[in-house]
Scaffold this motif. Structure first.
Motif, PDB file in Angstrom:
ATOM      1  N   PHE A   1     -20.509  -8.109 -15.039  1.00 52.90           N
ATOM      2  CA  PHE A   1     -19.192  -8.671 -14.743  1.00 52.90           C
ATOM      3  C   PHE A   1     -18.214  -7.588 -14.293  1.00 52.90           C
ATOM      4  O   PHE A   1     -17.498  -7.759 -13.317  1.00 52.90           O
ATOM      5  N   TRP A   2     -18.164  -6.457 -15.021  1.00 49.52           N
ATOM      6  CA  TRP A   2     -17.148  -5.435 -14.800  1.00 49.52           C
ATOM      7  C   TRP A   2     -17.562  -4.359 -13.799  1.00 49.52           C
ATOM      8  O   TRP A   2     -16.711  -3.754 -13.172  1.00 49.52           O
ATOM      9  N   GLY A   3     -18.841  -4.050 -13.708  1.00 52.05           N
ATOM     10  CA  GLY A   3     -19.299  -2.979 -12.832  1.00 52.05           C
ATOM     11  C   GLY A   3     -19.548  -1.691 -13.596  1.00 52.05           C
ATOM     12  O   GLY A   3     -19.514  -1.652 -14.826  1.00 52.05           O
ATOM     13  N   ALA A   4     -19.779  -0.638 -12.847  1.00 57.72           N
ATOM     14  CA  ALA A   4     -20.115   0.663 -13.435  1.00 57.72           C
ATOM     15  C   ALA A   4     -18.934   1.203 -14.248  1.00 57.72           C
ATOM     16  O   ALA A   4     -17.777   1.019 -13.893  1.00 57.72           O
ATOM     17  N   THR A   5     -19.277   1.885 -15.330  1.00 59.58           N
ATOM     18  CA  THR A   5     -18.268   2.436 -16.229  1.00 59.58           C
ATOM     19  C   THR A   5     -18.538   3.920 -16.441  1.00 59.58           C
ATOM     20  O   THR A   5     -19.483   4.482 -15.903  1.00 59.58           O
ATOM     21  N   THR A   6     -17.703   4.531 -17.225  1.00 60.56           N
ATOM     22  CA  THR A   6     -17.841   5.940 -17.555  1.00 60.56           C
ATOM     23  C   THR A   6     -17.489   6.128 -19.025  1.00 60.56           C
ATOM     24  O   THR A   6     -17.070   5.197 -19.689  1.00 60.56           O
ATOM     25  N   ASN A   7     -17.646   7.340 -19.502  1.00 61.32           N
ATOM     26  CA  ASN A   7     -17.288   7.733 -20.865  1.00 61.32           C
ATOM     27  C   ASN A   7     -18.019   6.929 -21.934  1.00 61.32           C
ATOM     28  O   ASN A   7     -17.401   6.154 -22.682  1.00 61.32           O
ATOM     29  N   PRO A   8     -19.321   7.144 -22.065  1.00 61.79           N
ATOM     30  CA  PRO A   8     -20.090   6.426 -23.087  1.00 61.79           C
ATOM     31  C   PRO A   8     -19.681   6.785 -24.519  1.00 61.79           C
ATOM     32  O   PRO A   8     -20.039   6.071 -25.452  1.00 61.79           O
ATOM     33  N   ASP A   9     -18.894   7.844 -24.700  1.00 57.82           N
ATOM     34  CA  ASP A   9     -18.453   8.252 -26.037  1.00 57.82           C
ATOM     35  C   ASP A   9     -17.179   7.549 -26.493  1.00 57.82           C
ATOM     36  O   ASP A   9     -16.679   7.814 -27.583  1.00 57.82           O
ATOM     37  N   CYS A  10     -16.639   6.668 -25.674  1.00 58.48           N
ATOM     38  CA  CYS A  10     -15.367   6.010 -25.998  1.00 58.48           C
ATOM     39  C   CYS A  10     -15.390   5.369 -27.383  1.00 58.48           C
ATOM     40  O   CYS A  10     -14.525   5.644 -28.218  1.00 58.48           O
ATOM     41  N   GLU A  11     -16.368   4.513 -27.635  1.00 59.91           N
ATOM     42  CA  GLU A  11     -16.393   3.780 -28.904  1.00 59.91           C
ATOM     43  C   GLU A  11     -16.512   4.726 -30.103  1.00 59.91           C
ATOM     44  O   GLU A  11     -15.828   4.542 -31.114  1.00 59.91           O
ATOM     45  N   GLU A  12     -17.344   5.746 -29.971  1.00 66.11           N
ATOM     46  CA  GLU A  12     -17.499   6.737 -31.049  1.00 66.11           C
ATOM     47  C   GLU A  12     -16.178   7.471 -31.296  1.00 66.11           C
ATOM     48  O   GLU A  12     -15.789   7.714 -32.443  1.00 66.11           O
ATOM     49  N   ASN A  13     -15.467   7.816 -30.228  1.00 63.94           N
ATOM     50  CA  ASN A  13     -14.190   8.517 -30.377  1.00 63.94           C
ATOM     51  C   ASN A  13     -13.119   7.612 -30.973  1.00 63.94           C
ATOM     52  O   ASN A  13     -12.324   8.050 -31.800  1.00 63.94           O
ATOM     53  N   VAL A  14     -13.104   6.343 -30.575  1.00 61.85           N
ATOM     54  CA  VAL A  14     -12.168   5.390 -31.176  1.00 61.85           C
ATOM     55  C   VAL A  14     -12.455   5.262 -32.675  1.00 61.85           C
ATOM     56  O   VAL A  14     -11.533   5.279 -33.497  1.00 61.85           O
ATOM     57  N   ALA A  15     -13.716   5.166 -33.030  1.00 68.03           N
ATOM     58  CA  ALA A  15     -14.089   5.070 -34.447  1.00 68.03           C
ATOM     59  C   ALA A  15     -13.629   6.304 -35.219  1.00 68.03           C
ATOM     60  O   ALA A  15     -13.134   6.184 -36.353  1.00 68.03           O
ATOM     61  N   ALA A  16     -13.751   7.485 -34.621  1.00 64.39           N
ATOM     62  CA  ALA A  16     -13.299   8.726 -35.274  1.00 64.39           C
ATOM     63  C   ALA A  16     -11.782   8.714 -35.465  1.00 64.39           C
ATOM     64  O   ALA A  16     -11.277   9.152 -36.512  1.00 64.39           O
ATOM     65  N   LEU A  17     -11.067   8.217 -34.487  1.00 68.33           N
ATOM     66  CA  LEU A  17      -9.611   8.127 -34.618  1.00 68.33           C
ATOM     67  C   LEU A  17      -9.225   7.153 -35.729  1.00 68.33           C
ATOM     68  O   LEU A  17      -8.346   7.457 -36.550  1.00 68.33           O
ATOM     69  N   ILE A  18      -9.874   5.998 -35.767  1.00 65.13           N
ATOM     70  CA  ILE A  18      -9.586   5.020 -36.815  1.00 65.13           C
ATOM     71  C   ILE A  18      -9.857   5.621 -38.191  1.00 65.13           C
ATOM     72  O   ILE A  18      -9.043   5.493 -39.117  1.00 65.13           O
ATOM     73  N   GLU A  19     -10.990   6.289 -38.327  1.00 62.97           N
ATOM     74  CA  GLU A  19     -11.337   6.916 -39.610  1.00 62.97           C
ATOM     75  C   GLU A  19     -10.279   7.937 -40.010  1.00 62.97           C
ATOM     76  O   GLU A  19      -9.849   8.000 -41.165  1.00 62.97           O
ATOM     77  N   HIS A  20      -9.841   8.749 -39.062  1.00 63.50           N
ATOM     78  CA  HIS A  20      -8.799   9.744 -39.338  1.00 63.50           C
ATOM     79  C   HIS A  20      -7.502   9.060 -39.761  1.00 63.50           C
ATOM     80  O   HIS A  20      -6.855   9.483 -40.727  1.00 63.50           O
ATOM     81  N   TRP A  21      -7.119   8.003 -39.059  1.00 63.01           N
ATOM     82  CA  TRP A  21      -5.879   7.288 -39.395  1.00 63.01           C
ATOM     83  C   TRP A  21      -5.979   6.681 -40.787  1.00 63.01           C
ATOM     84  O   TRP A  21      -5.006   6.673 -41.538  1.00 63.01           O
ATOM     85  N   ARG A  22      -7.127   6.159 -41.143  1.00 63.88           N
ATOM     86  CA  ARG A  22      -7.320   5.580 -42.471  1.00 63.88           C
ATOM     87  C   ARG A  22      -7.181   6.662 -43.554  1.00 63.88           C
ATOM     88  O   ARG A  22      -6.583   6.420 -44.596  1.00 63.88           O
ATOM     89  N   ARG A  23      -7.743   7.847 -43.300  1.00 62.04           N
ATOM     90  CA  ARG A  23      -7.646   8.953 -44.270  1.00 62.04           C
ATOM     91  C   ARG A  23      -6.197   9.386 -44.470  1.00 62.04           C
ATOM     92  O   ARG A  23      -5.815   9.766 -45.577  1.00 62.04           O
ATOM     93  N   THR A  24      -5.402   9.370 -43.406  1.00 56.08           N
ATOM     94  CA  THR A  24      -4.015   9.826 -43.499  1.00 56.08           C
ATOM     95  C   THR A  24      -3.077   8.727 -43.979  1.00 56.08           C
ATOM     96  O   THR A  24      -1.906   8.997 -44.254  1.00 56.08           O
ATOM     97  N   GLY A  25      -3.571   7.493 -44.049  1.00 52.98           N
ATOM     98  CA  GLY A  25      -2.748   6.381 -44.511  1.00 52.98           C
ATOM     99  C   GLY A  25      -1.772   5.860 -43.467  1.00 52.98           C
ATOM    100  O   GLY A  25      -0.859   5.100 -43.792  1.00 52.98           O
ATOM    101  N   GLU A  26      -1.985   6.258 -42.213  1.00 45.39           N
ATOM    102  CA  GLU A  26      -1.117   5.790 -41.136  1.00 45.39           C
ATOM    103  C   GLU A  26      -1.636   4.449 -40.606  1.00 45.39           C
ATOM    104  O   GLU A  26      -2.817   4.159 -40.676  1.00 45.39           O
ATOM    105  N   PRO A  27      -0.736   3.628 -40.052  1.00 45.05           N
ATOM    106  CA  PRO A  27      -1.147   2.295 -39.626  1.00 45.05           C
ATOM    107  C   PRO A  27      -2.016   2.275 -38.367  1.00 45.05           C
ATOM    108  O   PRO A  27      -1.839   3.085 -37.464  1.00 45.05           O
TER     109      PRO A  27
END
Length: 185
Positions: A19-45
């Motif tokens: 549907f969308w076509g070719a994409t880039t940055n296969p690490d996106c989801e892993e990096n988003v997960a790392a950011l969420i984990e960091h935000w959870r550790r710091t107690g930020e929303p």
């Protein structure tokens, strides 16, 4: 607590490359997960944004399985879920600007899909609304574009080119700082 993570449209439907076509940055989801984990550790929303397409044929339509959030984001226990039908998270429900303001949040960090569409639009609006705005480029991704544009002709850009262009415009235009996940985590 003056900073929030905005996770934009991390939905299963974006894995539909037919549907969308070719994409880039296969690490996106892993990096988003790392950011969420960091935000959870710091107690930020953590604000999760979901695009509910009004187009019945879209993988992001509410009746489509692709409307669901990717596993890492679905498990994140967001402080708020904003649903939208347009590019900007600031035009969703509940009202993101009001939600942030009620909590005294003055800084937003933006990640997700698509870099040059909903991420960029949300970042530009955040900057215009006075938020100190950061975009985590390697925690975003987008898709190649190939369109006939009036007055220009056929225009083709790869996802990597679009990501670079978005980073240049956001940072060069003073809308947002552009960083990598490692700069924050």
């Amino acid at each position: 607590m003056t900073r929030a993570l905005l996770v934009i449209d991390m939905q299963q439907g974006f894995d539909d490359l037919a549907f969308w076509g070719a994409t880039t940055n296969p690490d996106c989801e892993e990096n988003v997960a790392a950011l969420i984990e960091h935000w959870r550790r710091t107690g930020e929303p953590v604000v999760v944004v979901r695009h509910d397409s009004v187009s019945p044929g879209s993988p992001l339509h509410p009746s489509s399985p692709g409307n669901a959030l990717v596993a890492a984001v679905a498990a994140a226990e967001a402080d708020v879920l904003v649903t939208k039908q347009v590019n900007s998270a600031f035009y969703g429900e509940p009202d993101l600007h009001a939600w942030l303001g009620e909590r005294g949040i003055q800084e937003v960090v933006v990640c997700g899909i698509q870099t040059n569409m909903c991420v960029e639009t949300t970042a530009r609006m955040a900057g215009n609304l006075g938020y100190d705005t950061t975009v985590v480029l390697d925690a975003t991704r987008t898709f190649d574009l190939d369109e006939e544009v009036a007055g220009v002709g056929r225009v083709t850009r790869t996802a990597a080119d679009l990501m670079a262009g978005t980073a240049l415009v956001l940072q060069g235009g003073g809308f947002a700082r552009v960083v990598r996940t490692a700069d924050l985590v």
